[in-house]
Design a protein around this motif. Sequence first.
Motif, short mmCIF file in Angstrom:
data_model
loop_
_atom_site.label_atom_id
_atom_site.label_comp_id
_atom_site.label_asym_id
_atom_site.label_seq_id
_atom_site.Cartn_x
_atom_site.Cartn_y
_atom_site.Cartn_z
N LYS A 86 36.55 37.87 41.41
CA LYS A 86 37.16 37.07 42.49
C LYS A 86 38.25 37.87 43.20
O LYS A 86 38.30 37.92 44.43
N ASP A 87 39.13 38.52 42.42
CA ASP A 87 40.22 39.29 43.02
C ASP A 87 39.70 40.50 43.80
O ASP A 87 40.22 40.84 44.86
N LYS A 90 38.38 39.10 47.06
CA LYS A 90 39.48 38.73 47.96
C LYS A 90 40.11 39.96 48.61
O LYS A 90 40.38 39.97 49.80
N GLU A 91 40.33 41.00 47.81
CA GLU A 91 40.91 42.24 48.35
C GLU A 91 39.98 42.83 49.41
O GLU A 91 40.43 43.29 50.46
N LEU A 94 40.08 40.44 52.66
CA LEU A 94 41.35 40.43 53.37
C LEU A 94 41.78 41.81 53.87
O LEU A 94 42.41 41.92 54.92
N ALA A 150 36.43 33.06 45.78
CA ALA A 150 37.25 34.00 46.54
C ALA A 150 37.40 33.54 47.98
O ALA A 150 38.51 33.49 48.52
N GLU A 153 39.56 30.32 48.15
CA GLU A 153 41.01 30.56 47.98
C GLU A 153 41.61 31.14 49.25
O GLU A 153 42.72 30.76 49.64
N ILE A 154 40.89 32.04 49.90
CA ILE A 154 41.40 32.62 51.16
C ILE A 154 41.51 31.52 52.22
O ILE A 154 42.51 31.44 52.94
#
Length: 195
Positions: A86-87, A90-91, A94, A150, A153-154
Motif C-alpha cells: 500500500k505504501d 501511494k508513493e 503521489l 492506497a 487513502e489518497i
Amino acid sequence: MAKSKKIPEINASSQADIAFTVLIFFLVVSTMDIDTGIVRVLPPMADPNVKQEDIKVKERNLLLVFVSGSGNIMAGGKVISLNALKDKAKEFILNPLDDENLPEKKVTDIEMPDGSKWAYPVSEGVISLQNTRDTSYQRYIEVQNELTRAFNEIRDELSKAHFGKLFNDLEKEQQDAIAKAVPMKISEAEPQNIK
C-alpha cells in the motif's frame, strides 16, 4: 345388527393455507447470500471499424506488481511484503518529491460543484497487476485490496484537505471532482503460464 360408530374426519382444507403461509414467512425472513465481485469500471468496447494502436505508457509511469504462485509479491522490480505494498503504491501515485523515476503529473482543470475550476496535478501513473495462473485467489484479492486501499487513502487525504471531510462523506459532485484528481488506474494483465 350393530351400528358401527362413525369416526369423525379431520378437516384438512385449511392445512394447505397454513403450509403456504409458513413457506411465505420463511422466504421473507431468511437471508440469501449474494456473491459480490470487485468493483471496477471497464473501458467502453472498442469500435471494430477503427484500427486500435497499442497504448504506449512511459516506463516511469508504470508500476508493475507481480504476484507469483507461491504468493510472493514483486513491485517495481523488488520483492516486498503485502504490508508494504500500500505504501509503495501511494508513493508511486503521489510522487511527493517529483522523483524523475516516478510518474509524471499533468496539471488538470477539474470542474468543481460551485462552477469554479480547480487546477490539480493529476498523476499519470498506472499500476499494472499481473499474476501467474497458479496464484491463489485469496492472495490475488489481498493484493487487489491493498492497491485499492492506497487509492482510497489518497482520496481521503485530498478530500479532507480540500473539503474537510472523508471521501465517502462527500456529496456526489465533490466525490466526482476528487475521483478526477485521483483516478483509480489499476490495469490487470492476463495471467502468465510460468513453469
